[in-house]
Design a protein around this motif. Structure first.
Motif, PDB file in Angstrom:
ATOM      1  N   ILE A   1       4.280   5.467  -5.447  1.00 38.30           N
ATOM      2  CA  ILE A   1       4.334   5.590  -6.869  1.00 38.30           C
ATOM      3  C   ILE A   1       3.341   6.473  -7.421  1.00 38.30           C
ATOM      4  O   ILE A   1       3.392   7.091  -8.739  1.00 38.30           O
ATOM      5  CB  ILE A   1       4.302   3.960  -7.520  1.00 38.30           C
ATOM      6  N   GLY A   2       1.983   6.092  -7.073  1.00 39.29           N
ATOM      7  CA  GLY A   2       0.916   6.980  -7.305  1.00 39.29           C
ATOM      8  C   GLY A   2       1.061   8.552  -7.370  1.00 39.29           C
ATOM      9  O   GLY A   2       0.891   9.235  -8.252  1.00 39.29           O
ATOM     10  N   ARG A   3       1.645   8.858  -6.018  1.00 40.39           N
ATOM     11  CA  ARG A   3       2.140  10.190  -6.024  1.00 40.39           C
ATOM     12  C   ARG A   3       3.213  10.759  -7.051  1.00 40.39           C
ATOM     13  O   ARG A   3       2.943  11.821  -7.713  1.00 40.39           O
ATOM     14  CB  ARG A   3       2.730  10.586  -4.558  1.00 40.39           C
ATOM     15  N   GLY A   4       4.484   9.946  -7.030  1.00 44.89           N
ATOM     16  CA  GLY A   4       5.421  10.486  -7.846  1.00 44.89           C
ATOM     17  C   GLY A   4       5.089  10.518  -9.268  1.00 44.89           C
ATOM     18  O   GLY A   4       5.246  11.230  -9.938  1.00 44.89           O
ATOM     19  N   MET A   5       4.388   9.132  -9.854  1.00 47.76           N
ATOM     20  CA  MET A   5       4.404   9.020 -11.210  1.00 47.76           C
ATOM     21  C   MET A   5       3.017   9.752 -11.958  1.00 47.76           C
ATOM     22  O   MET A   5       3.002  10.135 -12.925  1.00 47.76           O
ATOM     23  CB  MET A   5       4.659   7.619 -11.613  1.00 47.76           C
TER      24      MET A   5
ATOM     25  N   LEU B   1       0.713  -1.108   0.123  1.00 51.79           N
ATOM     26  CA  LEU B   1      -0.075   0.031  -0.023  1.00 51.79           C
ATOM     27  C   LEU B   1       0.748   1.237  -0.009  1.00 51.79           C
ATOM     28  O   LEU B   1       0.584   2.166  -0.845  1.00 51.79           O
ATOM     29  CB  LEU B   1      -1.106  -0.019   1.204  1.00 51.79           C
ATOM     30  N   ILE B   2       1.861   1.438   0.750  1.00 48.51           N
ATOM     31  CA  ILE B   2       2.681   2.591   0.800  1.00 48.51           C
ATOM     32  C   ILE B   2       3.551   2.713  -0.447  1.00 48.51           C
ATOM     33  O   ILE B   2       3.497   3.791  -1.049  1.00 48.51           O
ATOM     34  CB  ILE B   2       3.587   2.342   2.024  1.00 48.51           C
ATOM     35  N   ASN B   3       4.016   1.358  -1.368  1.00 48.75           N
ATOM     36  CA  ASN B   3       4.778   1.773  -2.347  1.00 48.75           C
ATOM     37  C   ASN B   3       3.844   2.201  -3.328  1.00 48.75           C
ATOM     38  O   ASN B   3       4.075   3.179  -4.199  1.00 48.75           O
ATOM     39  CB  ASN B   3       5.326   0.258  -2.738  1.00 48.75           C
TER      40      ASN B   3
ATOM     41  N   MET C   1      -2.743   7.123  -3.232  1.00 50.61           N
ATOM     42  CA  MET C   1      -3.617   6.294  -2.642  1.00 50.61           C
ATOM     43  C   MET C   1      -4.477   6.795  -1.685  1.00 50.61           C
ATOM     44  O   MET C   1      -3.905   7.424  -0.762  1.00 50.61           O
ATOM     45  CB  MET C   1      -3.001   4.697  -2.248  1.00 50.61           C
ATOM     46  N   PRO C   2      -5.849   6.538  -1.826  1.00 42.30           N
ATOM     47  CA  PRO C   2      -6.784   7.162  -0.655  1.00 42.30           C
ATOM     48  C   PRO C   2      -6.677   6.452   0.538  1.00 42.30           C
ATOM     49  O   PRO C   2      -6.469   5.354   0.639  1.00 42.30           O
ATOM     50  CB  PRO C   2      -8.331   7.180  -1.384  1.00 42.30           C
ATOM     51  N   ALA C   3      -6.823   7.303   1.785  1.00 41.14           N
ATOM     52  CA  ALA C   3      -6.555   6.799   3.122  1.00 41.14           C
ATOM     53  C   ALA C   3      -5.299   5.830   3.338  1.00 41.14           C
ATOM     54  O   ALA C   3      -5.703   5.325   4.228  1.00 41.14           O
ATOM     55  CB  ALA C   3      -7.942   6.342   3.273  1.00 41.14           C
TER      56      ALA C   3
END
Length: 184
Positions: free
Chosen positions: A47-51, A41-43, A56-58
């Protein structure tokens, strides 16, 4: 656990101890799977933030609830394996000079631990019913909500199993003291 102590060695061979240890292993495996889930989840969040500029929500809320559950799932195996917190340097030093005093100290430690865990379970267990009855959730409203009761259930299971482990070890140490006094 002291392998030289015959009462504790006999306890470790008993069916109740083996059953509790088996449950502790199952809980530890579940905790390890939870740890892998948190890592994924953290990865995914990073990745979602950076790319994609979309986190990821919550994530923080889920991770904070899961970490507490994982700790309590891992605690029974740490306890039953003798890897729980205690002052080994102090007890080992006493054991070399006064083995009976070391057993008494271990007995005291485990009896107090049993009482503390019973108090914790007494106060935490009712929250499970409250979480289910009120439909408590974790997460972000409007984004992602998860029921909180599965996390509370895992905490209660871990606490209960750790309590059972401490109680068994307490009985083993008290038995060891009695065996020493009777000369066995």
């Amino acid at each position: 656990m002291n392998a030289m102590n015959p009462a504790l060695a006999a306890l470790a061979q008993g069916p109740v101890y083996r059953f509790v240890r088996g449950l502790a292993v199952i809980c530890a495996v579940a905790g390890s799977v939870g740890t892998l889930g948190i890592m994924a989840l953290i990865n995914a969040d990073v990745i979602g933030r950076g790319m994609f500029d979309t986190p990821m929500p919550a994530t923080a809320e889920i991770v904070s609830a899961a970490i507490v559950s994982i700790v309590f799932l891992q605690l029974p195996l740490a306890t039953v394996s003798g890897r729980n917190i205690r002052s080994d340097m102090f007890i080992n030093r006493i054991e070399g000079r006064r083995p009976r005093a070391a057993i008494a100290l271990d007995a005291f430690h485990h009896v107090i631990g049993t009482l503390m865990l019973a108090i914790m379970l007494y106060f935490v267990a009712p929250h499970l019913g409250t979480a289910i009855g009120r439909g408590e959730t974790i997460g972000l409203y409007g984004v992602l909500l998860l029921p909180s009761w599965p996390f509370v259930l895992l905490i209660v299971v871990g606490l209960g199993l750790t309590l059972a482990t401490y109680a068994l070890l307490s009985l083993g140490y008290v038995r060891a003291i009695l065996m020493k006094e009777s000369g066995q």
